[in-house]
Design a protein around this motif. Sequence first.
Motif, PDB file in Angstrom:
ATOM      1  N   LEU A 232       3.141   6.145  -3.024  1.00 43.68           N
ATOM      2  CA  LEU A 232       1.741   6.038  -3.425  1.00 43.68           C
ATOM      3  C   LEU A 232       1.606   5.624  -4.886  1.00 43.68           C
ATOM      4  O   LEU A 232       0.549   5.134  -5.300  1.00 43.68           O
ATOM      5  CB  LEU A 232       1.030   7.373  -3.189  1.00 43.68           C
ATOM      6  CG  LEU A 232       0.904   7.823  -1.719  1.00 43.68           C
ATOM      7  CD1 LEU A 232       0.380   9.247  -1.640  1.00 43.68           C
ATOM      8  CD2 LEU A 232      -0.006   6.877  -0.943  1.00 43.68           C
ATOM      9  N   ALA A 233       2.674   5.835  -5.662  1.00 41.85           N
ATOM     10  CA  ALA A 233       2.697   5.398  -7.062  1.00 41.85           C
ATOM     11  C   ALA A 233       3.349   4.027  -7.219  1.00 41.85           C
ATOM     12  O   ALA A 233       3.572   3.566  -8.347  1.00 41.85           O
ATOM     13  CB  ALA A 233       3.429   6.424  -7.918  1.00 41.85           C
ATOM     14  N   GLY A 234       3.697   3.393  -6.078  1.00 46.95           N
ATOM     15  CA  GLY A 234       4.288   2.062  -6.134  1.00 46.95           C
ATOM     16  C   GLY A 234       5.795   2.042  -6.283  1.00 46.95           C
ATOM     17  O   GLY A 234       6.362   1.021  -6.662  1.00 46.95           O
TER      18      GLY A 234
ATOM     19  N   GLY B 130       7.971   0.400   5.594  1.00 53.73           N
ATOM     20  CA  GLY B 130       8.893  -0.655   5.205  1.00 53.73           C
ATOM     21  C   GLY B 130       9.167  -0.698   3.713  1.00 53.73           C
ATOM     22  O   GLY B 130       9.790  -1.647   3.215  1.00 53.73           O
ATOM     23  N   PHE B 131       8.766   0.347   3.004  1.00 53.50           N
ATOM     24  CA  PHE B 131       8.837   0.348   1.542  1.00 53.50           C
ATOM     25  C   PHE B 131      10.072   1.109   1.080  1.00 53.50           C
ATOM     26  O   PHE B 131       9.980   2.225   0.567  1.00 53.50           O
ATOM     27  CB  PHE B 131       7.569   0.980   0.986  1.00 53.50           C
ATOM     28  CG  PHE B 131       7.329   0.719  -0.491  1.00 53.50           C
ATOM     29  CD1 PHE B 131       7.729  -0.446  -1.095  1.00 53.50           C
ATOM     30  CD2 PHE B 131       6.664   1.658  -1.268  1.00 53.50           C
ATOM     31  CE1 PHE B 131       7.497  -0.693  -2.443  1.00 53.50           C
ATOM     32  CE2 PHE B 131       6.416   1.442  -2.614  1.00 53.50           C
ATOM     33  CZ  PHE B 131       6.838   0.257  -3.192  1.00 53.50           C
TER      34      PHE B 131
ATOM     35  N   GLU C  12      20.294  -3.180  -3.929  1.00 53.40           N
ATOM     36  CA  GLU C  12      19.317  -4.081  -3.311  1.00 53.40           C
ATOM     37  C   GLU C  12      17.933  -3.899  -3.938  1.00 53.40           C
ATOM     38  O   GLU C  12      17.229  -4.881  -4.215  1.00 53.40           O
ATOM     39  CB  GLU C  12      19.252  -3.822  -1.809  1.00 53.40           C
ATOM     40  CG  GLU C  12      20.472  -4.298  -1.034  1.00 53.40           C
ATOM     41  CD  GLU C  12      20.363  -3.948   0.442  1.00 53.40           C
ATOM     42  OE1 GLU C  12      19.245  -3.611   0.884  1.00 53.40           O
ATOM     43  OE2 GLU C  12      21.387  -4.018   1.139  1.00 53.40           O
ATOM     44  N   LEU C  13      17.525  -2.645  -4.144  1.00 50.64           N
ATOM     45  CA  LEU C  13      16.212  -2.404  -4.739  1.00 50.64           C
ATOM     46  C   LEU C  13      16.173  -2.832  -6.205  1.00 50.64           C
ATOM     47  O   LEU C  13      15.120  -3.228  -6.715  1.00 50.64           O
ATOM     48  CB  LEU C  13      15.846  -0.925  -4.615  1.00 50.64           C
ATOM     49  CG  LEU C  13      15.599  -0.405  -3.189  1.00 50.64           C
ATOM     50  CD1 LEU C  13      15.190   1.053  -3.222  1.00 50.64           C
ATOM     51  CD2 LEU C  13      14.533  -1.235  -2.476  1.00 50.64           C
TER      52      LEU C  13
ATOM     53  N   ASP D  12       7.574  -5.546  -2.781  1.00 51.92           N
ATOM     54  CA  ASP D  12       6.248  -5.671  -3.370  1.00 51.92           C
ATOM     55  C   ASP D  12       5.591  -4.297  -3.480  1.00 51.92           C
ATOM     56  O   ASP D  12       5.328  -3.635  -2.466  1.00 51.92           O
ATOM     57  CB  ASP D  12       5.381  -6.590  -2.518  1.00 51.92           C
ATOM     58  CG  ASP D  12       4.033  -6.872  -3.149  1.00 51.92           C
ATOM     59  OD1 ASP D  12       3.127  -6.035  -2.991  1.00 51.92           O
ATOM     60  OD2 ASP D  12       3.901  -7.912  -3.809  1.00 51.92           O
ATOM     61  N   ALA D  13       5.324  -3.869  -4.709  1.00 50.49           N
ATOM     62  CA  ALA D  13       4.788  -2.522  -4.937  1.00 50.49           C
ATOM     63  C   ALA D  13       3.369  -2.378  -4.414  1.00 50.49           C
ATOM     64  O   ALA D  13       3.007  -1.328  -3.867  1.00 50.49           O
ATOM     65  CB  ALA D  13       4.840  -2.187  -6.424  1.00 50.49           C
ATOM     66  N   THR D  14       2.550  -3.401  -4.553  1.00 53.85           N
ATOM     67  CA  THR D  14       1.161  -3.317  -4.099  1.00 53.85           C
ATOM     68  C   THR D  14       1.096  -3.162  -2.588  1.00 53.85           C
ATOM     69  O   THR D  14       0.343  -2.333  -2.058  1.00 53.85           O
ATOM     70  CB  THR D  14       0.389  -4.580  -4.528  1.00 53.85           C
ATOM     71  OG1 THR D  14       0.431  -4.692  -5.950  1.00 53.85           O
ATOM     72  CG2 THR D  14      -1.053  -4.503  -4.068  1.00 53.85           C
TER      73      THR D  14
END
Length: 368
Positions: free
Chosen positions: A291-293, A312-313, A331-332, A338-340
């Motif tokens: 929720l904080a990206g 998928g985040f 990888e990250l 995409d954070a948004t």
Amino acid sequence: MNDLVIVLTYYSPYVSGLTNVARDVAEGLAARGWRVCVVASKHEPSLPTNEVINGVRVVRAPVLAKVGKGTVGVNLTRMAIREMRRSRVANLHLPLIEASLLTRLAPIPVVSTYHCDVSLPPGMVNVAQREAVDRSSRGGLKRSTATVVTSEDYARESRLWPEIAPHMVAIPPPCIPVEPAEPVYRRGDGFHVGFLGRIVEEKGVEHLVDAFLALGDPDARLLIGGDHSRIAGGSVVDRVRAHIGHDPRVELLGFIPDERLGEFYASIDAFALPSVNAFEAFGIVQVVGMLAGVPAVVSDLPGVRLPVERTGFGRIVPPSDVPALTGALAELRDDPPDATRGRAAATEAFSVESVLDAYEAVFTKAAG
């Protein structure tokens, strides 16, 4: 007169996933106009016996002794039954050694929230305690009007699935987003990995340390937040320190209060939840990060993997697999999602209001 009485062993200011779910549901419904009372153990002698916290009346029962992760005392059952007689519906948060007796004596309908199976180190006393808690939970679940679980994914792998299944309702825990804040914990411009939680056996923090060090990135940092001084059942912080050695890139931050969580999440580029067994049932902290990206790397365990699967985040890796965890972090770092988009997916799947709506519906139906 109460609309709802919630019963559990440890309540705020104690911090755990179970405690936070009970607190957030209690305070969320109180804000909606419900009259809520919480009955819990007085796990610290300095705590008041009666107080009101954010609209919730809290009653604490004196503790005679602590055994493993639990407490011993006859007053919790007596005080809970007294409050039940003044209430419309009860909500027990399990594991709870008093669950079977409370549901047998309860004068009102009971909804049980089953969080996870009990996990204790080897030993005769711990085995006996685990079996006693499981026996009590089974009795409590059989007599409950409904059983709330954080996910069917986890519930199906529980030792108590046969008792959970008949009246199961899957409701994710409320995941309250943090306010935007300054990255005060950040140490330079390198890739920052964060962990937040109790420093205990089931969290697998030492595997995260090993995986981070294997990145071989001199500019990267690992920030480990969480209590290790007042943990029911004991902490493994010494083991974690041994894996860290003298590497200055890894920092033990200690307990981070709620008002500073925004600063913590603002300071990291990826969140890791390297749990090692199925006694971790969800992992609220990973969703708060989303929720904080912030994307998450989590273990492929029932319930724990659900937020990453649904949004998928992030990445999912086998538990205790240090090379896989290193690869996922790399990888990250090298190709961040995409954070948004990740934040939006987490908000849609785990909004607090939808969780409170679901709990409110279960309690209202149970109360008739």
